[in-house]
Design an enzyme around this catalytic site. Structure first.
Site, short mmCIF file in Angstrom:
data_model
loop_
_atom_site.label_atom_id
_atom_site.label_comp_id
_atom_site.label_asym_id
_atom_site.label_seq_id
_atom_site.Cartn_x
_atom_site.Cartn_y
_atom_site.Cartn_z
N LEU A 1 0.88 -1.17 0.00
CA LEU A 1 0.00 0.00 0.00
C LEU A 1 0.91 1.22 0.00
O LEU A 1 1.77 1.35 0.87
CB LEU A 1 -0.90 0.02 1.24
CG LEU A 1 -1.93 -1.09 1.36
CD1 LEU A 1 -2.66 -0.98 2.69
CD2 LEU A 1 -2.92 -1.04 0.22
N ASP A 2 0.76 2.08 -0.97
CA ASP A 2 1.62 3.26 -1.00
C ASP A 2 1.27 4.17 0.17
O ASP A 2 0.24 4.01 0.81
CB ASP A 2 1.53 3.98 -2.35
CG ASP A 2 0.19 4.61 -2.62
OD1 ASP A 2 -0.34 5.32 -1.74
OD2 ASP A 2 -0.34 4.43 -3.74
N PRO A 3 2.11 5.14 0.48
CA PRO A 3 1.90 5.98 1.65
C PRO A 3 0.56 6.72 1.66
O PRO A 3 0.04 7.02 2.73
CB PRO A 3 3.06 6.98 1.61
CG PRO A 3 4.12 6.28 0.83
CD PRO A 3 3.39 5.43 -0.17
N ARG A 4 -0.01 6.98 0.49
CA ARG A 4 -1.29 7.69 0.45
C ARG A 4 -2.48 6.77 0.65
O ARG A 4 -3.58 7.22 0.93
CB ARG A 4 -1.42 8.44 -0.87
CG ARG A 4 -0.41 9.57 -1.03
CD ARG A 4 -0.64 10.31 -2.32
NE ARG A 4 -0.78 9.38 -3.44
CZ ARG A 4 0.09 9.24 -4.42
NH1 ARG A 4 1.16 9.97 -4.45
NH2 ARG A 4 -0.11 8.38 -5.39
#
Length: 90
Positions: free
Chosen positions: A64-67
């Site tokens: 999961l990307d940081p956003r």
């Protein structure tokens, strides 16, 4: 949800002692399903769980990307060997 509530909700039947935001126990093998908040990478989330549970091995099963927010399965201890067996969805 704080660390104690997470442990209480996910590890019923086992006794864990919190000391300085760390879990004191011999070894933890299994999965933690973390509700990842925005602003943290999957790698950092797995590293934090590794430190909290004082475990040598920890790995995540997805990215999961940081956003992004959502459930991030994290394997601890010997359960990290099973990560490659979990099917991925394309």
């Amino acid at each position: 949800m704080n660390i104690k509530e997470t442990i209480d909700n996910n590890f019923r039947g086992n006794i864990y002692i919190l000391q300085d935001d760390k879990v004191i126990c011999e070894s933890v093998t299994g999965f933690v399903f973390l509700d990842k908040e925005e602003g943290i990478t999957s790698f950092i989330a797995a590293a934090k769980m590794r430190r909290i549970f004082s475990e040598k091995k920890a790995g995540h099963t997805g990215t999961l990307d940081p956003r992004a927010t959502g459930v991030l399965p994290i394997a601890l201890g010997y359960s990290t060997r099973f990560i490659e067996l979990i099917p991925s969805h394309d």
